[in-house]
Each structure stands twice: as C-alpha cells, then as structure tokens.
Design a protein around this motif. Structure first.
Motif, mmCIF file in Angstrom:
data_model
loop_
_atom_site.group_PDB
_atom_site.id
_atom_site.type_symbol
_atom_site.label_atom_id
_atom_site.label_comp_id
_atom_site.label_asym_id
_atom_site.label_seq_id
_atom_site.Cartn_x
_atom_site.Cartn_y
_atom_site.Cartn_z
ATOM 1 N N GLU A 62 3.196 10.460 -19.815
ATOM 2 C CA GLU A 62 3.521 10.614 -18.392
ATOM 3 C C GLU A 62 2.296 10.401 -17.510
ATOM 4 O OE1 GLU A 62 5.213 14.521 -18.120
ATOM 5 O OE2 GLU A 62 6.931 13.971 -19.382
ATOM 6 N N ALA A 63 1.121 10.818 -18.002
ATOM 7 C CA ALA A 63 -0.130 10.667 -17.253
ATOM 8 C C ALA A 63 -0.705 9.261 -17.378
ATOM 9 C CB ALA A 63 -1.150 11.703 -17.728
ATOM 10 N N LYS A 64 -0.021 8.396 -18.125
ATOM 11 C CA LYS A 64 -0.411 6.983 -18.292
ATOM 12 C C LYS A 64 -1.692 6.785 -19.095
ATOM 13 C CE LYS A 64 2.865 5.465 -15.407
ATOM 14 N NZ LYS A 64 4.103 5.961 -15.882
ATOM 15 N N LEU A 65 -2.070 7.788 -19.899
ATOM 16 C CA LEU A 65 -3.233 7.601 -20.769
ATOM 17 C C LEU A 65 -2.861 6.702 -21.943
ATOM 18 C CD1 LEU A 65 -6.133 8.157 -21.611
ATOM 19 C CD2 LEU A 65 -5.311 10.163 -22.850
ATOM 20 N N ILE A 66 -1.711 6.966 -22.514
ATOM 21 C CA ILE A 66 -1.245 6.151 -23.630
ATOM 22 C C ILE A 66 0.181 5.705 -23.341
ATOM 23 C CG2 ILE A 66 -2.753 7.049 -25.441
ATOM 24 C CD1 ILE A 66 -0.668 9.039 -26.189
ATOM 25 N N ASP A 67 0.513 4.540 -23.810
ATOM 26 C CA ASP A 67 1.848 3.983 -23.642
ATOM 27 C C ASP A 67 2.361 3.639 -25.034
ATOM 28 O OD1 ASP A 67 4.171 2.876 -22.629
ATOM 29 O OD2 ASP A 67 3.215 0.967 -22.107
ATOM 30 N N PRO A 68 2.953 4.623 -25.711
ATOM 31 C CA PRO A 68 3.366 4.377 -27.093
ATOM 32 C C PRO A 68 4.440 3.302 -27.182
ATOM 33 C CG PRO A 68 4.200 6.487 -26.327
ATOM 34 C CD PRO A 68 3.323 5.949 -25.251
ATOM 35 N N LEU A 81 -4.181 7.434 -30.925
ATOM 36 C CA LEU A 81 -4.470 8.774 -31.443
ATOM 37 C C LEU A 81 -5.894 9.198 -31.107
ATOM 38 C CD1 LEU A 81 -2.690 8.785 -34.921
ATOM 39 C CD2 LEU A 81 -1.852 9.636 -32.722
ATOM 40 N N ARG A 82 -6.832 8.257 -31.123
ATOM 41 C CA ARG A 82 -8.220 8.588 -30.745
ATOM 42 C C ARG A 82 -8.284 9.010 -29.276
ATOM 43 N NH1 ARG A 82 -9.570 4.286 -33.924
ATOM 44 N NH2 ARG A 82 -10.011 2.911 -32.175
ATOM 45 N N LEU A 83 -7.555 8.297 -28.413
ATOM 46 C CA LEU A 83 -7.523 8.677 -26.994
ATOM 47 C C LEU A 83 -6.895 10.059 -26.827
ATOM 48 C CD1 LEU A 83 -6.395 5.357 -25.247
ATOM 49 C CD2 LEU A 83 -8.716 6.257 -25.471
ATOM 50 N N ALA A 84 -5.812 10.299 -27.539
ATOM 51 C CA ALA A 84 -5.132 11.595 -27.447
ATOM 52 C C ALA A 84 -6.027 12.723 -27.953
ATOM 53 C CB ALA A 84 -3.821 11.558 -28.234
ATOM 54 N N LEU A 91 -5.561 18.262 -17.385
ATOM 55 C CA LEU A 91 -5.014 17.122 -18.124
ATOM 56 C C LEU A 91 -5.141 15.820 -17.336
ATOM 57 C CD1 LEU A 91 -3.449 16.090 -20.629
ATOM 58 C CD2 LEU A 91 -1.374 16.436 -19.280
ATOM 59 N N GLU A 92 -4.752 15.835 -16.069
ATOM 60 C CA GLU A 92 -4.805 14.616 -15.263
ATOM 61 C C GLU A 92 -6.236 14.117 -15.118
ATOM 62 O OE1 GLU A 92 -3.228 17.461 -14.321
ATOM 63 O OE2 GLU A 92 -1.191 16.764 -14.780
ATOM 64 N N ALA A 93 -7.176 15.022 -14.932
ATOM 65 C CA ALA A 93 -8.591 14.644 -14.812
ATOM 66 C C ALA A 93 -9.106 14.088 -16.138
ATOM 67 C CB ALA A 93 -9.426 15.846 -14.375
ATOM 68 N N ALA A 94 -8.734 14.719 -17.230
ATOM 69 C CA ALA A 94 -9.162 14.246 -18.555
ATOM 70 C C ALA A 94 -8.646 12.828 -18.794
ATOM 71 C CB ALA A 94 -8.663 15.190 -19.641
ATOM 72 N N CYS A 95 -7.397 12.595 -18.460
ATOM 73 C CA CYS A 95 -6.812 11.266 -18.656
ATOM 74 C C CYS A 95 -7.540 10.232 -17.806
ATOM 75 C CB CYS A 95 -5.323 11.279 -18.330
ATOM 76 S SG CYS A 95 -4.342 12.221 -19.526
#
Length: 105
Positions: free
Chosen positions: A38-44, A59-62, A75-79
């Motif tokens: 949802e935060a657009k960090l990863i797009d599985p 998985l490394r990004l997560a 969370l949003e800042a981390a992403c």
C-alpha cells in the motif's frame, strides 16, 4: 521450452515466495507486507489467482523496512527513505557504467 527452474530461483527478481513464506522468512506479519504494498515500497507479482508473490529483492526491501520500523521510524517515512536509497544506488550504478564507457571509448 521454459526456463530452467534453477535459473529462475537464481534470479533475485523472480517472484518465488508467497506472502506466507515471506512473512515467515522476515519474522513479520502478512499485514505488514500488505502495508508495504500500500505504501508503494514493493509491488509484488500477482499469481493467476491474484495471490501476492515476492522476489528476494523485494524481501530485502521489506526486511530493511521492518528494521527501520522496529527502530521507531514511521512506516511511510521508512518506505520513502528506502525508495530514495534505492534510486540513489541505481543512479550511482548508471553513472559508473557511463564513466566506464567514456573511459574505454
């Protein structure tokens, strides 16, 4: 004929892991992984049935996001930080390739 399975699993971008496997490997919840989506960090990748599938790169990004959130970062800042770090790393790689091409040419 299809690719050799060993080649696929050696590819860090191949979506080899289900959300359950990914959550277990990262010692986190499936909900946390959904929130990263949802935060657009990863797009599985989505399977034919619509299920999320994750690559080793994702998985490394997560894992990095989980580490930052555990240390108190929102969370949003981390992403956003991870996305910017990833963009910077790619820009540096491109710059290095370009400089190598200029020096050899």
């Amino acid at each position: 004929m299809g690719q050799n399975p060993d080649d696929l699993f050696g590819d860090e971008d191949y979506p080899a892991y289900t959300i359950g496997q990914a959550a277990e490997m990262l010692d986190t919840s499936q909900d946390f992984l959904r929130r990263l989506d949802e935060a657009k960090l990863i797009d599985p990748h989505r399977s034919a049935g619509g299920h999320r599938r994750y690559s080793r790169y994702q998985l490394r990004l997560a894992a990095r996001a989980r580490e930052m959130v555990d240390q108190g970062t929102a969370l949003e800042a981390a992403c956003r930080i991870i996305i910017l770090e990833d963009q910077l790393e790619e820009a540096l790689r491109q710059n290095e390739r370009q400089q190598g091409t200029q020096q050899s040419g």
